[in-house]
Design an enzyme around this catalytic site. Structure first.
Site, mmCIF file in Angstrom:
data_model
loop_
_atom_site.group_PDB
_atom_site.id
_atom_site.type_symbol
_atom_site.label_atom_id
_atom_site.label_comp_id
_atom_site.label_asym_id
_atom_site.label_seq_id
_atom_site.Cartn_x
_atom_site.Cartn_y
_atom_site.Cartn_z
ATOM 1 N N GLY A 154 -16.081 2.599 3.743
ATOM 2 C CA GLY A 154 -14.879 3.413 3.562
ATOM 3 C C GLY A 154 -14.052 3.021 2.356
ATOM 4 N N HIS A 190 -12.142 -1.057 -6.894
ATOM 5 C CA HIS A 190 -11.631 -2.307 -7.483
ATOM 6 C C HIS A 190 -11.355 -3.190 -6.272
ATOM 7 C CE1 HIS A 190 -8.846 -4.405 -10.618
ATOM 8 N NE2 HIS A 190 -8.810 -5.142 -9.504
ATOM 9 N N HIS A 208 -11.235 -6.578 -13.290
ATOM 10 C CA HIS A 208 -11.924 -5.545 -12.524
ATOM 11 C C HIS A 208 -13.229 -6.082 -11.925
ATOM 12 C CE1 HIS A 208 -12.862 -1.401 -11.327
ATOM 13 N NE2 HIS A 208 -14.109 -1.785 -11.533
ATOM 14 N N ASP A 215 0.855 -1.189 0.000
ATOM 15 C CA ASP A 215 0.000 0.000 0.000
ATOM 16 C C ASP A 215 0.892 1.241 0.000
ATOM 17 O OD1 ASP A 215 -3.216 0.558 1.029
ATOM 18 O OD2 ASP A 215 -1.782 2.212 1.124
ATOM 19 N N HIS A 218 -6.912 -5.748 2.294
ATOM 20 C CA HIS A 218 -5.780 -5.187 3.025
ATOM 21 C C HIS A 218 -5.230 -6.285 3.927
ATOM 22 C CE1 HIS A 218 -6.879 -0.813 2.339
ATOM 23 N NE2 HIS A 218 -8.064 -1.362 2.143
ATOM 24 N N HIS A 254 -10.250 -5.155 -3.281
ATOM 25 C CA HIS A 254 -8.918 -5.365 -2.718
ATOM 26 C C HIS A 254 -9.025 -5.772 -1.267
ATOM 27 C CE1 HIS A 254 -9.983 -1.100 -2.310
ATOM 28 N NE2 HIS A 254 -9.308 -1.112 -1.159
ATOM 29 N N ASN A 283 -12.872 -3.227 2.565
ATOM 30 C CA ASN A 283 -13.858 -2.167 2.745
ATOM 31 C C ASN A 283 -14.821 -2.230 1.574
ATOM 32 O OD1 ASN A 283 -12.477 -1.242 5.040
ATOM 33 N ND2 ASN A 283 -11.121 0.025 3.802
#
Ligand code: 5GP
Ligand code: ZN
Length: 118
Positions: free
Chosen positions: A88, A93, A44, A28, A97, A95, A82
């Site tokens: 948030g 696209h 996508h 990130d 974390h 993802h 998220n």
């Protein structure tokens, strides 16, 4: 084209950790933990609400491999996605974390002022 699609096709550079035919993991740009990695499908998909079970099944071992590669498999980590405005999500696209490298706090569960967030 969204920014993560541009990362997939190389138009935007990224600090890549792992890649296969279907998925990519990179650091990130604005880490909130000692280790903060983003894991995305190359195609996508806008958000978790749109992803199918087949892709989730396939991305699971990929995420586990990233955690192992970063040495987080034994120390532990947090996996977060998220979804949409209230979740948030800023980049549309899908993802995940992957957060670790230290003992994480459990924050961001709710807006600081509950009244403002309603
Ligand atoms: P979201 O808020 O959508 O769940 O998370 C988007 C994440 O993407 C944020 O943590 C943000 O720092 C990261 N990000 C945004 N643009 C870029 C970029 O161009 N490169 C990388 N590596 N990360 C980005
Ligand atoms: Zn995209």
């Amino acid at each position: 084209m969204c920014i993560f699609c541009k990362i997939v096709n190389g138009e935007i550079p990224s600090n890549k950790i792992l890649e296969d035919e279907h998925f990519m993991a990179f650091h990130d740009i604005n880490p909130i933990a000692p280790v903060h990695i983003l894991i995305i499908p190359k195609v996508h998909v806008e958000c978790f609400q749109d992803v199918n079970g087949e892709m989730m099944a396939a991305i699971t071992p990929f995420i586990q491999d990233v955690a192992t590669k970063m040495g987080l498999d034994r120390s532990g980590y947090r996996l977060v996605t998220n979804n949409g405005a209230d979740g948030g999500q800023e980049v549309p696209h899908l993802h995940f974390h992957l957060l670790g490298g230290g003992r994480l706090k459990w924050t961001h569960l709710h807006h600081d002022n509950p009244k403002e967030s309603m």
